[in-house]
Write a protein that holds these residues in place. Structure first.
Motif, PDB file in Angstrom:
ATOM      1  N   GLY A   1       0.829  -1.213   0.000  1.00  0.00           N
ATOM      2  CA  GLY A   1       0.000   0.000   0.000  1.00  0.00           C
ATOM      3  C   GLY A   1       0.858   1.255   0.000  1.00  0.00           C
ATOM      4  N   ILE A   2       1.934   1.238   0.771  1.00  0.00           N
ATOM      5  CA  ILE A   2       2.844   2.398   0.835  1.00  0.00           C
ATOM      6  C   ILE A   2       3.472   2.624  -0.540  1.00  0.00           C
ATOM      7  CG2 ILE A   2       5.090   3.127   1.756  1.00  0.00           C
ATOM      8  CD1 ILE A   2       4.245   1.770   4.399  1.00  0.00           C
ATOM      9  N   ALA A   3       3.935   1.544  -1.133  1.00  0.00           N
ATOM     10  CA  ALA A   3       4.612   1.672  -2.434  1.00  0.00           C
ATOM     11  C   ALA A   3       3.644   2.228  -3.481  1.00  0.00           C
ATOM     12  CB  ALA A   3       5.164   0.313  -2.874  1.00  0.00           C
ATOM     13  N   ARG A   4       2.388   1.766  -3.414  1.00  0.00           N
ATOM     14  CA  ARG A   4       1.385   2.276  -4.372  1.00  0.00           C
ATOM     15  C   ARG A   4       1.141   3.767  -4.158  1.00  0.00           C
ATOM     16  NH1 ARG A   4      -1.305  -2.442  -3.846  1.00  0.00           N
ATOM     17  NH2 ARG A   4      -2.555  -1.650  -2.107  1.00  0.00           N
ATOM     18  N   ALA A   5       1.040   4.159  -2.881  1.00  0.00           N
ATOM     19  CA  ALA A   5       0.800   5.581  -2.581  1.00  0.00           C
ATOM     20  C   ALA A   5       1.984   6.432  -3.041  1.00  0.00           C
ATOM     21  CB  ALA A   5       0.544   5.761  -1.087  1.00  0.00           C
ATOM     22  N   CYS A   6       3.196   5.926  -2.853  1.00  0.00           N
ATOM     23  CA  CYS A   6       4.393   6.671  -3.298  1.00  0.00           C
ATOM     24  C   CYS A   6       4.387   6.815  -4.823  1.00  0.00           C
ATOM     25  CB  CYS A   6       5.662   5.954  -2.856  1.00  0.00           C
ATOM     26  SG  CYS A   6       5.951   6.006  -1.085  1.00  0.00           S
ATOM     27  N   ARG A   7       4.062   5.712  -5.480  1.00  0.00           N
ATOM     28  CA  ARG A   7       4.038   5.747  -6.953  1.00  0.00           C
ATOM     29  C   ARG A   7       2.998   6.754  -7.439  1.00  0.00           C
ATOM     30  NH1 ARG A   7       1.392   0.807  -9.210  1.00  0.00           N
ATOM     31  NH2 ARG A   7      -0.342   2.151  -8.688  1.00  0.00           N
ATOM     32  N   ASP A   8       1.822   6.746  -6.818  1.00  0.00           N
ATOM     33  CA  ASP A   8       0.762   7.667  -7.243  1.00  0.00           C
ATOM     34  C   ASP A   8       1.186   9.119  -7.015  1.00  0.00           C
ATOM     35  OD1 ASP A   8      -0.670   5.471  -7.915  1.00  0.00           O
ATOM     36  OD2 ASP A   8      -2.045   5.543  -6.207  1.00  0.00           O
ATOM     37  N   LEU A   9       1.862   9.355  -5.892  1.00  0.00           N
ATOM     38  CA  LEU A   9       2.300  10.724  -5.599  1.00  0.00           C
ATOM     39  C   LEU A   9       3.378  11.165  -6.604  1.00  0.00           C
ATOM     40  CD1 LEU A   9       1.786  13.025  -3.651  1.00  0.00           C
ATOM     41  CD2 LEU A   9       3.487  12.043  -2.080  1.00  0.00           C
ATOM     42  N   ALA A  10       4.276  10.244  -6.936  1.00  0.00           N
ATOM     43  CA  ALA A  10       5.310  10.567  -7.933  1.00  0.00           C
ATOM     44  C   ALA A  10       4.658  10.856  -9.281  1.00  0.00           C
ATOM     45  CB  ALA A  10       6.299   9.411  -8.056  1.00  0.00           C
TER      46      ALA A  10
ATOM     47  N   ARG B   1      22.258  16.950 -16.119  1.00  0.00           N
ATOM     48  CA  ARG B   1      22.105  17.066 -17.571  1.00  0.00           C
ATOM     49  C   ARG B   1      22.391  15.695 -18.164  1.00  0.00           C
ATOM     50  NH1 ARG B   1      21.437  21.078 -20.605  1.00  0.00           N
ATOM     51  NH2 ARG B   1      21.943  22.543 -18.940  1.00  0.00           N
ATOM     52  N   TRP B   2      21.477  15.215 -18.975  1.00  0.00           N
ATOM     53  CA  TRP B   2      21.667  13.902 -19.611  1.00  0.00           C
ATOM     54  C   TRP B   2      21.345  14.047 -21.094  1.00  0.00           C
ATOM     55  CZ3 TRP B   2      18.186  10.862 -22.289  1.00  0.00           C
ATOM     56  CH2 TRP B   2      18.651   9.591 -22.645  1.00  0.00           C
ATOM     57  N   ASN B   3      22.299  13.658 -21.955  1.00  0.00           N
ATOM     58  CA  ASN B   3      22.120  13.785 -23.413  1.00  0.00           C
ATOM     59  C   ASN B   3      21.611  15.184 -23.788  1.00  0.00           C
ATOM     60  OD1 ASN B   3      23.061  11.236 -23.897  1.00  0.00           O
ATOM     61  ND2 ASN B   3      21.171  10.416 -24.754  1.00  0.00           N
ATOM     62  N   GLY B   4      22.121  16.200 -23.103  1.00  0.00           N
ATOM     63  CA  GLY B   4      21.764  17.573 -23.435  1.00  0.00           C
ATOM     64  C   GLY B   4      20.498  18.076 -22.767  1.00  0.00           C
ATOM     65  N   GLN B   5      19.743  17.187 -22.138  1.00  0.00           N
ATOM     66  CA  GLN B   5      18.460  17.582 -21.527  1.00  0.00           C
ATOM     67  C   GLN B   5      18.644  17.818 -20.017  1.00  0.00           C
ATOM     68  OE1 GLN B   5      14.969  17.874 -22.726  1.00  0.00           O
ATOM     69  NE2 GLN B   5      15.035  18.781 -20.675  1.00  0.00           N
ATOM     70  N   ALA B   6      18.142  18.945 -19.523  1.00  0.00           N
ATOM     71  CA  ALA B   6      18.148  19.186 -18.070  1.00  0.00           C
ATOM     72  C   ALA B   6      17.038  18.347 -17.438  1.00  0.00           C
ATOM     73  CB  ALA B   6      17.945  20.660 -17.776  1.00  0.00           C
ATOM     74  N   ILE B   7      17.389  17.664 -16.345  1.00  0.00           N
ATOM     75  CA  ILE B   7      16.453  16.731 -15.700  1.00  0.00           C
ATOM     76  C   ILE B   7      16.474  16.934 -14.187  1.00  0.00           C
ATOM     77  CG2 ILE B   7      16.217  14.273 -15.073  1.00  0.00           C
ATOM     78  CD1 ILE B   7      16.919  13.572 -17.962  1.00  0.00           C
ATOM     79  N   VAL B   8      15.276  16.950 -13.597  1.00  0.00           N
ATOM     80  CA  VAL B   8      15.143  16.911 -12.138  1.00  0.00           C
ATOM     81  C   VAL B   8      14.637  15.504 -11.817  1.00  0.00           C
ATOM     82  CG1 VAL B   8      13.837  17.807 -10.175  1.00  0.00           C
ATOM     83  CG2 VAL B   8      14.632  19.375 -11.962  1.00  0.00           C
ATOM     84  N   ARG B   9      15.360  14.790 -10.939  1.00  0.00           N
ATOM     85  CA  ARG B   9      14.955  13.403 -10.641  1.00  0.00           C
ATOM     86  C   ARG B   9      14.320  13.333  -9.247  1.00  0.00           C
ATOM     87  NH1 ARG B   9      19.190   8.626  -9.671  1.00  0.00           N
ATOM     88  NH2 ARG B   9      18.971   9.494  -7.572  1.00  0.00           N
ATOM     89  N   LEU B  10      13.030  13.096  -9.265  1.00  0.00           N
ATOM     90  CA  LEU B  10      12.262  13.063  -8.013  1.00  0.00           C
ATOM     91  C   LEU B  10      12.140  11.631  -7.490  1.00  0.00           C
ATOM     92  CD1 LEU B  10      10.153  14.207  -5.930  1.00  0.00           C
ATOM     93  CD2 LEU B  10       8.412  13.807  -7.702  1.00  0.00           C
ATOM     94  N   SER B  11      12.495  11.425  -6.218  1.00  0.00           N
ATOM     95  CA  SER B  11      12.217  10.152  -5.538  1.00  0.00           C
ATOM     96  C   SER B  11      11.104  10.379  -4.530  1.00  0.00           C
ATOM     97  CB  SER B  11      13.443   9.664  -4.753  1.00  0.00           C
ATOM     98  OG  SER B  11      14.500   9.314  -5.600  1.00  0.00           O
ATOM     99  N   VAL B  12      10.209   9.418  -4.405  1.00  0.00           N
ATOM    100  CA  VAL B  12       9.158   9.504  -3.388  1.00  0.00           C
ATOM    101  C   VAL B  12       9.238   8.253  -2.518  1.00  0.00           C
ATOM    102  CG1 VAL B  12       6.695   9.722  -2.928  1.00  0.00           C
ATOM    103  CG2 VAL B  12       7.683  10.848  -4.938  1.00  0.00           C
TER     104      VAL B  12
END
Ligand SMILES: Cc1ncc(COP(=O)(O)O)c(C=O)c1O
Length: 393
Positions: free
Chosen positions: A292-301, A356-367
Protein backbone atom coordinates in the motif's frame (compact mmCIF):
# COMPACT_ATOMS: atom_id res chain seq x y z
CA UNK A 1 -2.60 4.07 2.58
CA UNK A 2 -1.32 7.39 3.95
CA UNK A 3 2.37 8.08 3.63
CA UNK A 4 4.40 10.86 5.21
CA UNK A 5 5.57 8.90 8.25
CA UNK A 6 8.81 10.60 9.07
CA UNK A 7 9.10 9.58 12.69
CA UNK A 8 11.06 6.33 12.19
CA UNK A 9 13.60 8.02 9.94
CA UNK A 10 16.79 9.76 11.00
CA UNK A 11 16.70 12.33 8.21
CA UNK A 12 17.24 15.99 9.10
CA UNK A 13 13.72 17.43 9.59
CA UNK A 14 14.91 20.78 8.22
CA UNK A 15 15.51 19.21 4.81
CA UNK A 16 12.84 18.33 2.23
CA UNK A 17 14.43 15.07 1.22
CA UNK A 18 13.40 14.13 -2.33
CA UNK A 19 16.49 12.11 -3.15
CA UNK A 20 15.99 8.66 -1.70
CA UNK A 21 17.44 7.27 -4.91
CA UNK A 22 21.06 8.29 -4.38
CA UNK A 23 21.87 6.67 -1.04
CA UNK A 24 18.55 5.63 0.51
CA UNK A 25 17.57 6.35 4.11
CA UNK A 26 17.48 3.93 7.01
CA UNK A 27 14.69 3.78 9.64
CA UNK A 28 15.62 3.86 13.32
CA UNK A 29 14.86 0.19 14.25
CA UNK A 30 17.07 -1.00 11.40
CA UNK A 31 19.79 1.48 12.30
CA UNK A 32 19.65 0.34 15.93
CA UNK A 33 20.05 -3.28 14.86
CA UNK A 34 23.05 -2.20 12.78
CA UNK A 35 24.60 -0.42 15.76
CA UNK A 36 23.94 -3.46 17.94
CA UNK A 37 25.96 -5.57 15.48
CA UNK A 38 28.74 -2.98 15.53
CA UNK A 39 28.82 -2.94 19.31
CA UNK A 40 28.97 -6.71 19.44
CA UNK A 41 31.87 -6.66 16.97
CA UNK A 42 33.76 -4.11 19.02
CA UNK A 43 33.22 -5.89 22.34
CA UNK A 44 34.72 -9.18 21.20
CA UNK A 45 36.20 -8.85 17.70
CA UNK A 46 38.02 -12.16 17.80
CA UNK A 47 34.90 -14.15 18.63
CA UNK A 48 32.78 -12.11 16.21
CA UNK A 49 35.04 -12.49 13.19
CA UNK A 50 35.72 -16.20 13.71
CA UNK A 51 33.67 -17.91 10.99
CA UNK A 52 33.12 -20.93 13.25
CA UNK A 53 31.71 -18.94 16.17
CA UNK A 54 28.65 -17.52 14.44
CA UNK A 55 29.98 -15.14 11.79
CA UNK A 56 29.63 -17.49 8.81
CA UNK A 57 26.16 -18.54 9.99
CA UNK A 58 25.01 -14.92 10.36
CA UNK A 59 26.23 -14.10 6.86
CA UNK A 60 24.28 -17.11 5.59
CA UNK A 61 21.15 -15.96 7.45
CA UNK A 62 21.22 -12.68 5.53
CA UNK A 63 21.72 -14.55 2.28
CA UNK A 64 18.72 -16.76 3.06
CA UNK A 65 16.47 -13.81 3.97
CA UNK A 66 17.50 -11.75 0.97
CA UNK A 67 17.29 -14.62 -1.49
CA UNK A 68 13.61 -15.11 -0.64
CA UNK A 69 12.99 -11.42 -1.35
CA UNK A 70 14.74 -11.41 -4.74
CA UNK A 71 13.71 -14.80 -6.08
CA UNK A 72 17.09 -16.48 -5.95
CA UNK A 73 18.83 -19.46 -4.34
CA UNK A 74 20.82 -18.43 -1.27
CA UNK A 75 23.97 -20.13 -2.63
CA UNK A 76 23.86 -17.99 -5.77
CA UNK A 77 24.20 -14.65 -3.99
CA UNK A 78 27.11 -13.14 -2.12
CA UNK A 79 27.20 -10.02 0.03
CA UNK A 80 29.09 -6.99 -1.27
CA UNK A 81 29.50 -3.48 0.12
CA UNK A 82 27.70 -1.99 -2.87
CA UNK A 83 26.61 -2.64 -6.44
CA UNK A 84 29.71 -0.93 -7.83
CA UNK A 85 32.09 -3.38 -6.19
CA UNK A 86 29.91 -6.33 -7.22
CA UNK A 87 29.90 -5.19 -10.85
CA UNK A 88 33.63 -4.53 -10.72
CA UNK A 89 34.18 -8.13 -9.67
CA UNK A 90 32.26 -9.22 -12.77
CA UNK A 91 33.80 -6.76 -15.23
CA UNK A 92 37.31 -7.57 -14.09
CA UNK A 93 36.80 -11.34 -14.19
CA UNK A 94 35.39 -11.84 -17.67
CA UNK A 95 38.04 -13.11 -20.08
CA UNK A 96 37.75 -10.39 -22.73
CA UNK A 97 40.19 -9.93 -25.59
CA UNK A 98 41.08 -7.31 -28.18
CA UNK A 99 38.18 -6.72 -30.57
CA UNK A 100 35.51 -8.13 -28.23
CA UNK A 101 32.49 -5.89 -27.81
CA UNK A 102 30.71 -4.79 -24.65
CA UNK A 103 27.20 -3.67 -25.57
CA UNK A 104 25.52 -1.15 -23.30
CA UNK A 105 23.19 1.86 -23.42
CA UNK A 106 23.37 5.63 -23.13
CA UNK A 107 21.55 5.54 -19.74
CA UNK A 108 24.15 3.81 -17.58
CA UNK A 109 25.52 5.01 -14.26
CA UNK A 110 28.66 7.08 -14.82
CA UNK A 111 30.85 5.12 -12.38
CA UNK A 112 30.06 1.87 -14.18
CA UNK A 113 30.80 3.44 -17.55
CA UNK A 114 34.24 4.10 -16.07
CA UNK A 115 34.54 0.49 -14.91
CA UNK A 116 33.83 -0.88 -18.38
CA UNK A 117 36.06 1.81 -19.93
CA UNK A 118 38.89 0.67 -17.67
CA UNK A 119 38.34 -2.98 -18.62
CA UNK A 120 38.13 -2.10 -22.32
CA UNK A 121 41.41 -0.16 -22.15
CA UNK A 122 43.13 -3.09 -20.42
CA UNK A 123 41.82 -5.80 -22.73
CA UNK A 124 41.42 -4.02 -26.06
CA UNK A 125 37.68 -4.69 -26.00
CA UNK A 126 35.36 -2.06 -27.48
CA UNK A 127 32.36 -0.38 -25.86
CA UNK A 128 29.29 -0.22 -28.11
CA UNK A 129 26.63 2.17 -26.84
CA UNK A 130 23.09 1.62 -28.10
CA UNK A 131 20.73 4.60 -28.00
CA UNK A 132 17.45 3.62 -26.42
CA UNK A 133 14.51 5.03 -28.39
CA UNK A 134 12.64 7.68 -26.37
CA UNK A 135 10.03 8.02 -25.17
CA UNK A 136 10.35 4.45 -24.00
CA UNK A 137 6.90 2.96 -24.48
CA UNK A 138 7.40 -0.44 -26.07
CA UNK A 139 9.44 -3.33 -24.62
CA UNK A 140 9.83 -4.88 -28.08
CA UNK A 141 11.34 -1.65 -29.48
CA UNK A 142 13.78 -1.61 -26.56
CA UNK A 143 14.90 -5.18 -27.23
CA UNK A 144 15.16 -4.48 -30.94
CA UNK A 145 17.31 -1.36 -30.46
CA UNK A 146 19.76 -3.40 -28.41
CA UNK A 147 19.81 -6.53 -30.52
CA UNK A 148 20.36 -4.44 -33.65
CA UNK A 149 23.79 -3.58 -32.21
CA UNK A 150 24.82 -7.18 -31.54
CA UNK A 151 27.61 -8.50 -33.77
CA UNK A 152 29.57 -11.73 -33.77
CA UNK A 153 32.10 -9.96 -31.51
CA UNK A 154 29.59 -9.07 -28.79
CA UNK A 155 30.64 -10.79 -25.57
CA UNK A 156 28.87 -8.75 -22.90
CA UNK A 157 25.48 -7.06 -22.59
CA UNK A 158 25.54 -4.59 -19.71
CA UNK A 159 22.24 -2.92 -18.74
CA UNK A 160 20.72 -1.10 -15.83
CA UNK A 161 17.40 -2.51 -14.69
CA UNK A 162 16.35 0.91 -13.33
CA UNK A 163 18.47 3.68 -14.81
CA UNK A 164 20.13 6.37 -12.74
CA UNK A 165 19.92 9.59 -14.80
CA UNK A 166 16.55 8.84 -16.38
CA UNK A 167 14.79 6.65 -13.76
CA UNK A 168 13.51 4.29 -16.44
CA UNK A 169 12.50 0.71 -15.75
CA UNK A 170 14.22 -1.03 -18.62
CA UNK A 171 12.20 -4.04 -19.88
CA UNK A 172 15.33 -6.19 -19.90
CA UNK A 173 13.71 -9.65 -20.07
CA UNK A 174 13.69 -10.00 -23.87
CA UNK A 175 17.24 -8.74 -24.34
CA UNK A 176 18.56 -10.97 -21.54
CA UNK A 177 16.92 -14.05 -23.07
CA UNK A 178 18.09 -13.28 -26.61
CA UNK A 179 21.64 -12.40 -25.55
CA UNK A 180 21.95 -15.56 -23.48
CA UNK A 181 20.70 -17.65 -26.39
CA UNK A 182 23.56 -16.18 -28.43
CA UNK A 183 26.16 -16.96 -25.76
CA UNK A 184 26.59 -13.33 -24.66
CA UNK A 185 27.24 -12.71 -20.95
CA UNK A 186 24.38 -10.70 -19.49
CA UNK A 187 25.40 -8.33 -16.69
CA UNK A 188 22.64 -6.33 -14.99
CA UNK A 189 23.02 -3.30 -12.76
CA UNK A 190 20.10 -3.56 -10.35
CA UNK A 191 21.34 -0.90 -7.92
CA UNK A 192 17.82 0.59 -7.65
CA UNK A 193 15.62 -2.51 -7.79
CA UNK A 194 15.70 -4.45 -4.47
CA UNK A 195 12.80 -3.21 -2.37
CA UNK A 196 11.55 -1.08 -5.27
CA UNK A 197 10.15 -3.57 -7.78
CA UNK A 198 9.32 -7.28 -7.39
CA UNK A 199 12.32 -9.39 -8.38
CA UNK A 200 12.59 -12.98 -9.55
CA UNK A 201 16.23 -13.33 -10.47
CA UNK A 202 16.02 -17.05 -11.19
CA UNK A 203 13.24 -16.45 -13.69
CA UNK A 204 15.08 -13.51 -15.27
CA UNK A 205 18.10 -15.73 -15.87
CA UNK A 206 20.75 -13.02 -16.21
CA UNK A 207 24.26 -14.38 -15.76
CA UNK A 208 25.23 -11.65 -13.28
CA UNK A 209 22.89 -9.34 -11.37
CA UNK A 210 24.12 -6.82 -8.81
CA UNK A 211 21.85 -4.97 -6.37
CA UNK A 212 21.93 -2.59 -3.44
CA UNK A 213 20.07 -3.00 -0.18
CA UNK A 214 20.98 0.47 1.08
CA UNK A 215 18.73 2.27 -1.38
CA UNK A 216 15.13 1.05 -1.53
CA UNK A 217 15.43 -1.87 0.89
CA UNK A 218 16.21 0.65 3.68
CA UNK A 219 19.38 -0.84 5.17
CA UNK A 220 22.32 1.27 6.38
CA UNK A 221 24.91 2.18 3.76
CA UNK A 222 27.25 -0.60 2.70
CA UNK A 223 24.95 -3.53 1.86
CA UNK A 224 24.75 -4.90 -1.66
CA UNK A 225 24.89 -8.26 -3.37
CA UNK A 226 25.89 -10.11 -6.48
CA UNK A 227 23.74 -12.88 -7.92
CA UNK A 228 25.49 -15.26 -10.30
CA UNK A 229 23.99 -18.17 -12.20
CA UNK A 230 25.59 -21.41 -10.94
CA UNK A 231 27.10 -22.11 -14.37
CA UNK A 232 29.07 -18.85 -14.26
CA UNK A 233 30.29 -18.85 -10.67
CA UNK A 234 33.63 -20.52 -11.40
CA UNK A 235 34.42 -17.69 -13.81
CA UNK A 236 34.49 -15.06 -11.10
CA UNK A 237 37.57 -13.81 -9.28
CA UNK A 238 36.99 -11.85 -6.08
CA UNK A 239 38.40 -8.31 -6.12
CA UNK A 240 40.49 -9.29 -3.10
CA UNK A 241 42.20 -12.67 -2.68
CA UNK A 242 42.02 -13.51 1.00
CA UNK A 243 41.13 -16.31 3.44
CA UNK A 244 37.85 -17.09 1.65
CA UNK A 245 39.52 -17.91 -1.65
CA UNK A 246 40.85 -21.28 -2.76
CA UNK A 247 42.26 -22.46 -6.07
CA UNK A 248 39.80 -25.34 -6.54
CA UNK A 249 36.54 -23.64 -7.46
CA UNK A 250 34.57 -26.86 -7.54
CA UNK A 251 35.32 -27.71 -3.87
CA UNK A 252 33.21 -26.22 -1.05
CA UNK A 253 34.52 -22.95 0.38
CA UNK A 254 36.65 -22.96 3.53
CA UNK A 255 33.94 -21.42 5.73
CA UNK A 256 30.95 -23.61 4.98
CA UNK A 257 29.65 -21.68 1.97
CA UNK A 258 30.21 -22.51 -1.67
CA UNK A 259 33.58 -21.62 -3.23
CA UNK A 260 31.88 -18.58 -4.83
CA UNK A 261 30.24 -17.31 -1.63
CA UNK A 262 33.28 -17.72 0.61
CA UNK A 263 35.66 -16.14 -1.91
CA UNK A 264 33.40 -13.08 -2.26
CA UNK A 265 32.39 -12.65 1.39
CA UNK A 266 35.62 -13.26 3.32
CA UNK A 267 38.07 -10.66 2.08
CA UNK A 268 40.08 -9.43 5.04
CA UNK A 269 38.94 -7.60 8.15
CA UNK A 270 35.76 -5.64 7.61
CA UNK A 271 32.58 -4.54 9.33
CA UNK A 272 29.66 -6.65 8.01
CA UNK A 273 27.04 -4.89 10.16
CA UNK A 274 25.14 -3.27 7.29
CA UNK A 275 24.81 -6.65 5.53
CA UNK A 276 23.72 -8.34 8.76
CA UNK A 277 20.98 -5.70 9.13
CA UNK A 278 19.21 -6.80 5.94
CA UNK A 279 16.80 -9.19 7.78
CA UNK A 280 15.77 -6.33 10.11
CA UNK A 281 15.12 -4.06 7.12
CA UNK A 282 12.96 -6.76 5.55
CA UNK A 283 11.08 -7.15 8.84
CA UNK A 284 10.51 -3.38 9.07
CA UNK A 285 8.83 -3.39 5.70
CA UNK A 286 6.81 -6.52 6.47
CA UNK A 287 5.45 -4.86 9.63
CA UNK A 288 3.91 -2.10 7.48
CA UNK A 289 1.47 -2.46 4.63
CA UNK A 290 4.39 -2.03 2.26
CA UNK A 291 2.46 -2.73 -0.94
CA UNK A 292 0.00 0.00 0.00
CA UNK A 293 2.84 2.40 0.84
CA UNK A 294 4.61 1.67 -2.43
CA UNK A 295 1.39 2.28 -4.37
CA UNK A 296 0.80 5.58 -2.58
CA UNK A 297 4.39 6.67 -3.30
CA UNK A 298 4.04 5.75 -6.95
CA UNK A 299 0.76 7.67 -7.24
CA UNK A 300 2.30 10.72 -5.60
CA UNK A 301 5.31 10.57 -7.93
CA UNK A 302 3.02 10.21 -10.96
CA UNK A 303 0.75 13.06 -9.91
CA UNK A 304 3.69 15.36 -9.22
CA UNK A 305 5.30 14.45 -12.52
CA UNK A 306 2.05 15.22 -14.34
CA UNK A 307 1.78 18.61 -12.63
CA UNK A 308 5.34 19.57 -13.52
CA UNK A 309 4.96 18.34 -17.11
CA UNK A 310 1.81 20.46 -17.44
CA UNK A 311 3.87 23.51 -16.42
CA UNK A 312 6.97 22.77 -18.55
CA UNK A 313 5.11 21.43 -21.56
CA UNK A 314 7.88 18.82 -21.91
CA UNK A 315 6.87 15.22 -22.66
CA UNK A 316 7.77 12.38 -20.26
CA UNK A 317 10.69 10.06 -21.04
CA UNK A 318 8.52 6.95 -20.98
CA UNK A 319 5.06 5.52 -20.52
CA UNK A 320 4.16 5.11 -16.80
CA UNK A 321 4.77 1.34 -16.81
CA UNK A 322 8.37 1.74 -18.01
CA UNK A 323 9.37 4.16 -15.30
CA UNK A 324 10.74 3.38 -11.84
CA UNK A 325 7.64 3.27 -9.64
CA UNK A 326 8.97 5.60 -6.92
CA UNK A 327 11.41 7.65 -8.96
CA UNK A 328 10.69 9.89 -11.92
CA UNK A 329 12.98 11.91 -14.17
CA UNK A 330 11.34 15.21 -15.07
CA UNK A 331 12.66 17.08 -18.09
CA UNK A 332 12.82 20.82 -17.36
CA UNK A 333 13.55 23.77 -19.67
CA UNK A 334 17.15 24.66 -20.51
CA UNK A 335 18.94 26.00 -17.41
CA UNK A 336 22.20 25.86 -15.51
CA UNK A 337 21.61 22.60 -13.66
CA UNK A 338 24.09 23.36 -10.88
CA UNK A 339 22.43 26.74 -10.33
CA UNK A 340 19.00 25.12 -10.12
CA UNK A 341 20.14 22.40 -7.73
CA UNK A 342 21.86 24.91 -5.45
CA UNK A 343 18.91 27.32 -5.46
CA UNK A 344 16.45 24.53 -4.66
CA UNK A 345 18.54 23.66 -1.63
CA UNK A 346 19.52 27.13 -0.45
CA UNK A 347 16.13 28.75 -0.90
CA UNK A 348 13.70 25.88 -0.24
CA UNK A 349 15.85 23.27 1.57
CA UNK A 350 14.90 20.78 -1.16
CA UNK A 351 17.47 18.03 -1.66
CA UNK A 352 16.93 16.67 -5.16
CA UNK A 353 19.27 15.75 -8.04
CA UNK A 354 19.34 18.08 -11.04
CA UNK A 355 21.45 16.80 -13.89
CA UNK A 356 22.10 17.07 -17.57
CA UNK A 357 21.67 13.90 -19.61
CA UNK A 358 22.12 13.79 -23.41
CA UNK A 359 21.76 17.57 -23.44
CA UNK A 360 18.46 17.58 -21.53
CA UNK A 361 18.15 19.19 -18.07
CA UNK A 362 16.45 16.73 -15.70
CA UNK A 363 15.14 16.91 -12.14
CA UNK A 364 14.95 13.40 -10.64
CA UNK A 365 12.26 13.06 -8.01
CA UNK A 366 12.22 10.15 -5.54
CA UNK A 367 9.16 9.50 -3.39
CA UNK A 368 9.54 7.36 -0.28
CA UNK A 369 7.21 6.63 2.64
CA UNK A 370 8.41 9.67 4.59
CA UNK A 371 7.45 12.17 1.86
CA UNK A 372 4.22 14.21 1.87
CA UNK A 373 1.91 15.84 -0.68
CA UNK A 374 2.91 19.22 0.82
CA UNK A 375 6.54 18.53 -0.10
CA UNK A 376 5.42 17.87 -3.66
CA UNK A 377 3.52 21.18 -3.70
CA UNK A 378 6.68 22.92 -2.53
CA UNK A 379 8.71 21.32 -5.33
CA UNK A 380 6.18 22.30 -8.00
CA UNK A 381 6.05 25.90 -6.72
CA UNK A 382 9.83 26.15 -6.34
CA UNK A 383 10.46 24.91 -9.89
CA UNK A 384 7.78 27.22 -11.26
CA UNK A 385 9.33 30.19 -9.50
CA UNK A 386 12.98 29.45 -10.30
CA UNK A 387 12.36 28.48 -13.92
CA UNK A 388 9.61 31.02 -14.55
CA UNK A 389 7.15 28.31 -15.61
CA UNK A 390 3.73 29.40 -16.81
CA UNK A 391 0.61 28.40 -14.91
CA UNK A 392 -0.79 25.15 -16.31
CA UNK A 393 -3.52 25.59 -18.93
C1 LIG B 1 22.13 2.60 -11.76
C2 LIG B 1 23.14 2.68 -10.65
N1 LIG B 1 24.14 1.79 -10.62
C3 LIG B 1 25.06 1.78 -9.66
C4 LIG B 1 25.01 2.71 -8.64
C5 LIG B 1 26.08 2.68 -7.62
O1 LIG B 1 25.63 2.31 -6.35
P1 LIG B 1 26.71 2.12 -5.23
O2 LIG B 1 27.44 3.43 -5.12
O3 LIG B 1 25.93 1.80 -4.01
O4 LIG B 1 27.62 1.05 -5.67
C6 LIG B 1 24.02 3.67 -8.63
C7 LIG B 1 23.97 4.68 -7.57
O5 LIG B 1 23.15 5.55 -7.50
C8 LIG B 1 23.06 3.66 -9.66
O6 LIG B 1 22.08 4.57 -9.72
Amino acid sequence: MAIGFKQPFLLDPEVVFLNHGSFGACPRPVFERYQAWQLRLERQPVAFLDPDRGYAAWMAETRAALSAEIGARADDIAGFTNATSALNAVARSLPLAAGDEILTTDHEYAALDKTWGFVAARTGARIVTARVPLPLTDPAAFTEALMARVTDRTRVLFLSHITSPTALLFPIEGAVAQARARGIWTVIDGAHTPGHIPLDLDALGADFYAGNCHKWLLTPKGAGFLHVRPEQQALLDPLVISHGWQPDRSAPGPFGGTAFVDAMEFQGTRDPSAWLSVPEALAFRTAQDWDGIARACRDLATGTGDRIAARTGLPPLSSPDLRAPQMIALPVPECDVMWLKTRLYDRYAIEIPVLRWNGQAIVRLSVQCYNTPEEMDLLVDALAELLGLPVAA
